[in-house]
Scaffold this motif. Sequence first.
Motif, PDB file in Angstrom:
ATOM      1  N   MET A 137       0.828  -1.199   0.000  1.00 56.68           N
ATOM      2  CA  MET A 137       0.000   0.000   0.000  1.00 56.68           C
ATOM      3  C   MET A 137       0.867   1.255   0.000  1.00 56.68           C
ATOM      4  O   MET A 137       1.875   1.336   0.698  1.00 56.68           O
ATOM      5  CB  MET A 137      -0.924   0.016   1.219  1.00 56.68           C
ATOM      6  N   LEU A 138       0.458   2.237  -0.785  1.00 57.58           N
ATOM      7  CA  LEU A 138       1.163   3.508  -0.838  1.00 57.58           C
ATOM      8  C   LEU A 138       0.737   4.380   0.335  1.00 57.58           C
ATOM      9  O   LEU A 138      -0.455   4.597   0.562  1.00 57.58           O
ATOM     10  CB  LEU A 138       0.857   4.221  -2.159  1.00 57.58           C
ATOM     11  N   VAL A 139       1.714   4.875   1.094  1.00 56.55           N
ATOM     12  CA  VAL A 139       1.439   5.724   2.243  1.00 56.55           C
ATOM     13  C   VAL A 139       2.379   6.924   2.218  1.00 56.55           C
ATOM     14  O   VAL A 139       3.325   6.984   1.432  1.00 56.55           O
ATOM     15  CB  VAL A 139       1.619   4.966   3.578  1.00 56.55           C
ATOM     16  N   LYS A 140       2.116   7.874   3.100  1.00 56.91           N
ATOM     17  CA  LYS A 140       3.011   8.999   3.294  1.00 56.91           C
ATOM     18  C   LYS A 140       3.964   8.696   4.441  1.00 56.91           C
ATOM     19  O   LYS A 140       3.679   7.865   5.309  1.00 56.91           O
ATOM     20  CB  LYS A 140       2.205  10.272   3.609  1.00 56.91           C
ATOM     21  N   GLN A 141       5.076   9.400   4.451  1.00 54.95           N
ATOM     22  CA  GLN A 141       6.023   9.222   5.544  1.00 54.95           C
ATOM     23  C   GLN A 141       5.377   9.536   6.883  1.00 54.95           C
ATOM     24  O   GLN A 141       5.697   8.930   7.908  1.00 54.95           O
ATOM     25  CB  GLN A 141       7.260  10.108   5.322  1.00 54.95           C
ATOM     26  N   TYR A 163      10.767   1.169   6.940  1.00 55.20           N
ATOM     27  CA  TYR A 163       9.483   0.489   6.802  1.00 55.20           C
ATOM     28  C   TYR A 163       8.870   0.621   5.406  1.00 55.20           C
ATOM     29  O   TYR A 163       7.898  -0.060   5.109  1.00 55.20           O
ATOM     30  CB  TYR A 163       8.481   1.054   7.822  1.00 55.20           C
ATOM     31  N   GLY A 164       9.419   1.497   4.579  1.00 53.79           N
ATOM     32  CA  GLY A 164       8.789   1.718   3.282  1.00 53.79           C
ATOM     33  C   GLY A 164       9.763   1.691   2.127  1.00 53.79           C
ATOM     34  O   GLY A 164      10.947   2.018   2.267  1.00 53.79           O
ATOM     35  N   PHE A 165       9.253   1.315   0.944  1.00 49.43           N
ATOM     36  CA  PHE A 165       9.997   1.398  -0.306  1.00 49.43           C
ATOM     37  C   PHE A 165       9.735   2.771  -0.911  1.00 49.43           C
ATOM     38  O   PHE A 165       8.627   3.028  -1.410  1.00 49.43           O
ATOM     39  CB  PHE A 165       9.543   0.295  -1.272  1.00 49.43           C
ATOM     40  N   PRO A 166      10.708   3.679  -0.866  1.00 42.34           N
ATOM     41  CA  PRO A 166      10.457   5.066  -1.274  1.00 42.34           C
ATOM     42  C   PRO A 166      10.299   5.225  -2.781  1.00 42.34           C
ATOM     43  O   PRO A 166      10.872   4.462  -3.570  1.00 42.34           O
ATOM     44  CB  PRO A 166      11.697   5.805  -0.772  1.00 42.34           C
ATOM     45  N   HIS A 208      10.046  11.366  -4.859  1.00 41.72           N
ATOM     46  CA  HIS A 208       8.922  11.686  -3.968  1.00 41.72           C
ATOM     47  C   HIS A 208       9.121  10.902  -2.673  1.00 41.72           C
ATOM     48  O   HIS A 208       8.356  10.004  -2.342  1.00 41.72           O
ATOM     49  CB  HIS A 208       7.598  11.317  -4.628  1.00 41.72           C
ATOM     50  N   LEU A 209      10.175  11.266  -1.952  1.00 42.52           N
ATOM     51  CA  LEU A 209      10.574  10.476  -0.796  1.00 42.52           C
ATOM     52  C   LEU A 209       9.582  10.553   0.351  1.00 42.52           C
ATOM     53  O   LEU A 209       9.672   9.773   1.299  1.00 42.52           O
ATOM     54  CB  LEU A 209      11.966  10.912  -0.310  1.00 42.52           C
ATOM     55  N   SER A 210       8.641  11.481   0.283  1.00 41.60           N
ATOM     56  CA  SER A 210       7.624  11.548   1.332  1.00 41.60           C
ATOM     57  C   SER A 210       6.549  10.481   1.129  1.00 41.60           C
ATOM     58  O   SER A 210       5.657  10.333   1.960  1.00 41.60           O
ATOM     59  CB  SER A 210       6.965  12.932   1.359  1.00 41.60           C
ATOM     60  N   GLU A 211       6.632   9.725   0.029  1.00 45.48           N
ATOM     61  CA  GLU A 211       5.688   8.650  -0.244  1.00 45.48           C
ATOM     62  C   GLU A 211       6.453   7.331  -0.388  1.00 45.48           C
ATOM     63  O   GLU A 211       7.521   7.297  -1.005  1.00 45.48           O
ATOM     64  CB  GLU A 211       4.898   8.927  -1.521  1.00 45.48           C
ATOM     65  N   SER A 212       5.899   6.279   0.180  1.00 45.86           N
ATOM     66  CA  SER A 212       6.532   4.960   0.133  1.00 45.86           C
ATOM     67  C   SER A 212       5.466   3.876   0.062  1.00 45.86           C
ATOM     68  O   SER A 212       4.326   4.077   0.491  1.00 45.86           O
ATOM     69  CB  SER A 212       7.390   4.713   1.390  1.00 45.86           C
ATOM     70  N   TYR A 213       5.859   2.736  -0.462  1.00 47.57           N
ATOM     71  CA  TYR A 213       5.008   1.548  -0.392  1.00 47.57           C
ATOM     72  C   TYR A 213       5.400   0.743   0.845  1.00 47.57           C
ATOM     73  O   TYR A 213       6.588   0.440   1.037  1.00 47.57           O
ATOM     74  CB  TYR A 213       5.160   0.683  -1.639  1.00 47.57           C
ATOM     75  N   VAL A 214       4.427   0.413   1.673  1.00 51.87           N
ATOM     76  CA  VAL A 214       4.660  -0.445   2.830  1.00 51.87           C
ATOM     77  C   VAL A 214       4.095  -1.830   2.541  1.00 51.87           C
ATOM     78  O   VAL A 214       3.211  -1.993   1.696  1.00 51.87           O
ATOM     79  CB  VAL A 214       4.010   0.118   4.110  1.00 51.87           C
ATOM     80  N   ILE A 215       4.624  -2.829   3.252  1.00 50.12           N
ATOM     81  CA  ILE A 215       4.144  -4.201   3.140  1.00 50.12           C
ATOM     82  C   ILE A 215       3.402  -4.558   4.416  1.00 50.12           C
ATOM     83  O   ILE A 215       3.856  -4.250   5.529  1.00 50.12           O
ATOM     84  CB  ILE A 215       5.314  -5.175   2.913  1.00 50.12           C
ATOM     85  N   ASN A 216       2.266  -5.167   4.253  1.00 52.45           N
ATOM     86  CA  ASN A 216       1.490  -5.645   5.386  1.00 52.45           C
ATOM     87  C   ASN A 216       2.360  -6.594   6.229  1.00 52.45           C
ATOM     88  O   ASN A 216       2.931  -7.551   5.698  1.00 52.45           O
ATOM     89  CB  ASN A 216       0.252  -6.391   4.867  1.00 52.45           C
TER      90      ASN A 216
END
Length: 544
Positions: A118-122, A167-170, A358-366
């Motif tokens: 899921m795409l989230v913000k930092q 925690y995220g793939f930027p 866009h480093l303020s956005e990342s994909y996280v994994i459940n």
Amino acid sequence: MKAKKGIMTVTGSLLLLSSVLSGCGSSSTTSPASTNNASTSAPATTAGAASTPAAAQPLSLTWMRYEHPSQAIVANSKAVQEIAKRKNVKLNLQSVPQSNYDDKKKTLIATNTLPDIMLVKQDDIQNFADSGTFLDLTPYLDKMPNLKKVISQQPEINKNKIDGKLYGFPLVANWQGVGGQLSMIRMDVLDKLGLKKPTTYDELYQVMKKMKEANPDSYPFTARAANGLTGTENLINPISFAFGSGYTTFNGTKVYYEPKDKTYKFGPAMPEFKEAITWLNKLYKEKLLDPDYATATSQIWQEKLNSGKSFYFQDNNGFASTFNINLQKKDPNAKFDMLDTMTTPSGAKRNLIYALGHLSESYVINAKVKNPEQVVQFMDWFYSQEGIEVTNFGVKGEDFTGENGDYKLTDAVVNKYKDRQPSAFYALQSEYGTGYLGLGLNNDDHAGLPFNTKEWVDWNNKASKGLAAGENVQFVNDPPFTKDEREKLKQIRTQLDAYLAQNMDKFIVTDGALKDWDNFVKQLKSKGADDIVKIYNDALARVK
């Protein structure tokens, strides 16, 4: 504001909604329905290596991101098909309109019912990293050579770590144009009225007065809500920075990074900030500023600039390419153009531009995903050369030629899309599932070059020169905070943001309200403004 596209970089003249989430149970998480899936092991493809041969049982992953109004998400796009063929991974895309995405995302996080990816913000990661909802990627970094290489090349990514954990793939950039919240004005209207390009904000005010006199039904300056910021925040951000102060960080916290002092400051406490609000109040009072600035969506904002109801914006300059195409259908002379960096009464002369990626956005994994090592290795592929190519250009030889950053779309692809309306580039990226608004984690804007106008090339060159000269300043990502700092930030922001939302607009729209400014700032400080500044600067000192 990326924006940092979060805020989006539009790189030319310039997602079909695949499904509205009815439930985010995943076929690859550890729910009962998932036990017959995700058993296939697919080693990561490192840069330049061949893809994994297809196995009998594909890995099935649910993938959720917002759908931008300009680029529809296509469930079975070319990138989705190529990923299935090359990586033996079936992506089940779940998209939500950008306007509703934050609410949907927060509900899923709060109820721990995330899709696999899921795409989230930092900001989301900082707020929920301790909850155990997102998979900690740190133990798997040695299994992700492509991401490790990107981090070594772009160490700013380390700011995304929480207590030393990633925690995220930027969303990073392999190559992008230079653009940002720059001043764009209708040159044909200036010419028609016999006016010169304004070089100061005082001159801009006088120009807007003349525009209003000649077009009584217009509001020369218009703004919009965008990139998670309200219309008020998105209006004030570039103007206050241009005047010598600032308003928000990229994540919306009401402090800003002052490049002159290399420190965070609280904008409203600075005289330059009040000067910026006073200027906006004058525009509003004389009906030069769009009265809908606080609530206008991106679509409404674009309609006003496309139709000649407004003549100036200080926002993502890339939109002007599309505005020019639309305007010139009725008037061949109609044209937005970029102004040189304007000077304020106090002598400030600067603009905000988007940072690389866009480093303020990342994909996280459940965190409940089954076979996490397999999933993180798959995600690492997106940063490889092959991953960059598939998620930005398509199939080599068929859709593009070149390698190692020297990419060029084939003539057949360019000719197929060049006349698509309203935007050839977005039409291409939508059907291919490519780019920052598609499946690209390592974005490469070379794909947009064939569709860029001569004006865009000129704007890119001008913005690049401004960056080299120090007049254009890139957005700065937040430093990493400790657990205690994150808790304090949550508490302070709750009351501080609410007070700002209740009161900031009145200083722009209400005559005489600025007399109460000093008390307003005093109340903000009593609600924690100075405490936020200290938290940010303490965190920044640790990074330094």
